[in-house]
Design a protein around this motif. Structure first.
Motif, PDB file in Angstrom:
ATOM      1  N   LEU A 136       0.832  -1.199   0.000  1.00 34.04           N
ATOM      2  CA  LEU A 136       0.000   0.000   0.000  1.00 34.04           C
ATOM      3  C   LEU A 136       0.869   1.253   0.000  1.00 34.04           C
ATOM      4  CD1 LEU A 136      -2.610  -0.986   2.752  1.00 34.04           C
ATOM      5  CD2 LEU A 136      -2.890  -1.177   0.275  1.00 34.04           C
ATOM      6  N   HIS A 137       0.313   2.333  -0.573  1.00 36.30           N
ATOM      7  CA  HIS A 137       0.934   3.653  -0.526  1.00 36.30           C
ATOM      8  C   HIS A 137       0.270   4.458   0.589  1.00 36.30           C
ATOM      9  CE1 HIS A 137       3.238   3.559  -4.335  1.00 36.30           C
ATOM     10  NE2 HIS A 137       2.292   2.729  -4.722  1.00 36.30           N
ATOM     11  N   LEU A 138       1.045   4.997   1.492  1.00 37.60           N
ATOM     12  CA  LEU A 138       0.461   5.795   2.569  1.00 37.60           C
ATOM     13  C   LEU A 138      -0.283   7.010   2.040  1.00 37.60           C
ATOM     14  CD1 LEU A 138       3.149   5.723   5.406  1.00 37.60           C
ATOM     15  CD2 LEU A 138       1.041   4.399   5.200  1.00 37.60           C
ATOM     16  N   ASP A 139       0.143   7.533   0.898  1.00 31.41           N
ATOM     17  CA  ASP A 139      -0.537   8.689   0.308  1.00 31.41           C
ATOM     18  C   ASP A 139      -2.012   8.413   0.041  1.00 31.41           C
ATOM     19  OD1 ASP A 139       1.423  10.554   0.361  1.00 31.41           O
ATOM     20  OD2 ASP A 139       1.829  10.581  -1.783  1.00 31.41           O
ATOM     21  N   ASP A 140      -2.379   7.155  -0.135  1.00 33.67           N
ATOM     22  CA  ASP A 140      -3.769   6.807  -0.425  1.00 33.67           C
ATOM     23  C   ASP A 140      -4.642   6.797   0.827  1.00 33.67           C
ATOM     24  OD1 ASP A 140      -3.194   6.485  -3.117  1.00 33.67           O
ATOM     25  OD2 ASP A 140      -2.766   4.332  -2.914  1.00 33.67           O
ATOM     26  N   PHE A 141      -4.035   6.899   1.994  1.00 30.99           N
ATOM     27  CA  PHE A 141      -4.786   6.780   3.245  1.00 30.99           C
ATOM     28  C   PHE A 141      -4.577   7.942   4.206  1.00 30.99           C
ATOM     29  CE2 PHE A 141      -4.071   2.517   1.640  1.00 30.99           C
ATOM     30  CZ  PHE A 141      -5.290   1.888   1.824  1.00 30.99           C
ATOM     31  N   VAL A 142      -3.355   8.430   4.302  1.00 30.83           N
ATOM     32  CA  VAL A 142      -3.004   9.388   5.354  1.00 30.83           C
ATOM     33  C   VAL A 142      -2.871  10.784   4.760  1.00 30.83           C
ATOM     34  CG1 VAL A 142      -1.372   9.950   7.180  1.00 30.83           C
ATOM     35  CG2 VAL A 142      -1.757   7.553   6.557  1.00 30.83           C
ATOM     36  N   GLU A 143      -3.763  11.671   5.166  1.00 31.41           N
ATOM     37  CA  GLU A 143      -3.728  13.052   4.693  1.00 31.41           C
ATOM     38  C   GLU A 143      -3.479  14.035   5.832  1.00 31.41           C
ATOM     39  OE1 GLU A 143      -7.254  13.913   2.508  1.00 31.41           O
ATOM     40  OE2 GLU A 143      -7.085  12.135   1.233  1.00 31.41           O
ATOM     41  N   GLY A 144      -3.997  13.743   7.001  1.00 32.90           N
ATOM     42  CA  GLY A 144      -3.894  14.689   8.107  1.00 32.90           C
ATOM     43  C   GLY A 144      -2.853  14.292   9.136  1.00 32.90           C
ATOM     44  N   MET A 145      -2.303  15.302   9.794  1.00 29.36           N
ATOM     45  CA  MET A 145      -1.384  15.073  10.906  1.00 29.36           C
ATOM     46  C   MET A 145      -2.174  14.927  12.202  1.00 29.36           C
ATOM     47  SD  MET A 145       1.708  17.771  10.115  1.00 29.36           S
ATOM     48  CE  MET A 145       0.589  19.184  10.146  1.00 29.36           C
TER      49      MET A 145
END
Length: 211
Positions: free
Chosen positions: A37-46
């Motif tokens: 998986l690519h984290l860019d596809d799931f994680v947007e916020g801090m």
């Protein structure tokens, strides 16, 4: 066994992605299940101040795919392979946010914390780092951070591979052959013996022949 490979670079065809693909191939070759998986596809916020952004039921209020990543992929996995470029002598921002936001889901105020707390320990973790510098000290701080993160979560850090490269695909030319090393780490992900001795730990003098 189930392995999860997380690509933490915003460059989907970068050097850490190549290392990740090599490790995933190794896991498959050993006969295990693996998801990439690519984290860019799931994680947007801090991570924010949980006291101000939680929902009334205690659930995380950041509207992205982090909870799905955590509950559907990360928690159920038996082993994690984390692939990151070296950014300012640390991990990428997406990966750091992934780690930071565990705080919310591990808190007793979160409605799903029991499952997260039960599912995080006991995993095997491998780390793949793409780095422009061949200076060994460049990645030691990050390797130390992963060692402490896994220790805190009661996980086993089974191996680290560092590939030297900058432009896309450059890691293929690293004479240390990190792609081969990443594939080998993937193949042995569930078999590597991990030791963390204390002075009173019962142990055999023969490291590799002991049961």
């Amino acid at each position: 066994m189930r392995g999860l490979v997380l690509k933490a670079s915003p460059r989907r065809d970068g050097n850490s992605a190549l290392l990740a693909d090599a490790a995933a191939a190794g896991v498959r070759e050993a006969g295990h299940e693996v998801t990439v998986l690519h984290l860019d596809d799931f994680v947007e916020g801090m991570l924010r101040d949980c006291r101000t952004c939680r929902h009334d039921d205690g659930a995380c209020g950041i509207p992205d795919g982090y909870e799905r990543l955590l509950t559907e992929h990360l928690v159920p996995a038996d082993a994690l392979v984390l692939a990151t470029p070296l950014y300012w002598y640390g991990m990428s921002a997406r990966l750091k946010s992934t780690v930071d936001r565990l705080f919310c889901f591990m808190s007793e105020d979160h409605p799903g914390s029991a499952a997260v707390l039960a599912g995080l320990p006991g995993k095997r973790v491998a780390v793949l780092i793409a780095c422009e510098e061949s200076y060994r000290g460049a990645t030691l701080g990050l390797q130390g951070q992963f060692q402490e993160l896994t220790r805190y979560l009661r996980q086993d850090l089974v191996g680290v591979v560092v590939g030297i490269g900058n432009s896309r695909g450059d890691v293929r030319h690293d004479p240390g052959d990190p792609l081969r090393a990443a594939a080998d780490l993937g193949r042995r992900l569930f078999d590597l013996r991990i030791t963390d001795y204390r002075f009173d730990t019962p142990r055999d003098n023969a490291v590799w022949s002991a049961g």
